[in-house]
Design an enzyme around this catalytic site. Structure first.
Site, PDB file in Angstrom:
ATOM      1  N   THR A 112      20.410  13.523  -7.280  1.00  0.00           N
ATOM      2  CA  THR A 112      21.138  14.736  -7.608  1.00  0.00           C
ATOM      3  C   THR A 112      20.263  15.862  -7.199  1.00  0.00           C
ATOM      4  O   THR A 112      20.583  16.942  -6.666  1.00  0.00           O
ATOM      5  CB  THR A 112      21.568  15.022  -9.128  1.00  0.00           C
ATOM      6  OG1 THR A 112      22.540  14.005  -9.293  1.00  0.00           O
ATOM      7  CG2 THR A 112      21.949  16.222  -9.444  1.00  0.00           C
ATOM      8  N   CYS A 113      18.931  15.851  -7.575  1.00  0.00           N
ATOM      9  CA  CYS A 113      17.826  16.761  -7.040  1.00  0.00           C
ATOM     10  C   CYS A 113      17.790  16.983  -5.764  1.00  0.00           C
ATOM     11  O   CYS A 113      17.517  18.377  -5.452  1.00  0.00           O
ATOM     12  CB  CYS A 113      16.317  16.305  -7.726  1.00  0.00           C
ATOM     13  SG  CYS A 113      16.267  15.956  -9.453  1.00  0.00           S
TER      14      CYS A 113
END
Length: 191
Positions: A55-56
């Site tokens: 996600t980052c």
């Protein structure tokens, strides 16, 4: 845990700054303090569990990089991404993400979003955002996902995923610390 109106923790970050040499590693160690990043500025800070994580890398950092100029136009002096990773990992992650590197001697990172290495977790602990994700992901101590507007070292606005830090969380919530939520706040609170 900090709240809106609190000062950010006063810590020293171990960073790498560019030096004027031709080599594969044209950097030297430099200590940067909380004041170096936050004093006399209105900044956006977003923190995430780790460089190179899904996600980052796919959404969180790219979202802020894409909105960098728009946020600056709304009265933001700088945008920082913080993770409990060392300076070497943060640089390599930025390069892998395609961020344009600032090659000016003395520069500390990239042209748009600046990556802050909180390798010793000092700032993250001071913010009350430290968590472990041992059972689900095998992570040691990391930062919970959040974003903030920091005005001259004081937290103006704070968006914490799930409303609070969760230890050993199964899910990795990503609903309020994103660039679009921040843009909405900044648009409504232009300084």
């Amino acid at each position: 845990m900090v709240k809106e109106g609190d000062k950010v923790p006063n810590v020293t970050f171990k960073t790498r700054v560019r030096i004027p040499v031709e080599s594969e590693n044209p950097f030297d160690w430099a200590d940067k303090t909380s004041d170096d990043y936050f004093k006399g500025k209105r900044v956006v800070l977003f923190a995430l569990p780790g460089a190179f994580t899904p996600t980052c890398s796919s959404t969180h950092l790219p979202g802020y990089e894409a909105k960098y100029e728009e946020m600056k136009a709304l009265g933001i002096d700088e945008i920082y991404c913080l993770s409990v990773n060392d300076a070497f990992v943060m640089r390599q992650w930025g390069l892998k993400q395609g961020l344009e590197e600032d090659k000016t001697p003395g520069a500390n990172g990239f042209m748009k979003v600046k990556l802050i290495p909180d390798g010793a977790c000092l700032f993250t602990r001071g913010m009350g955002m430290s968590c472990t994700w041992e059972k689900e992901r095998g992570f040691g101590e990391r930062s919970w996902r959040y974003s903030a507007v920091i005005n001259d070292g004081v937290i103006e606005k704070l968006f914490i995923e799930g409303g609070a830090v969760t230890q050993d969380s199964g899910p990795d919530p990503f609903e309020v610390s994103d660039a679009d939520t921040m843009m909405k706040y900044l648009t409504e609170n232009k300084k």
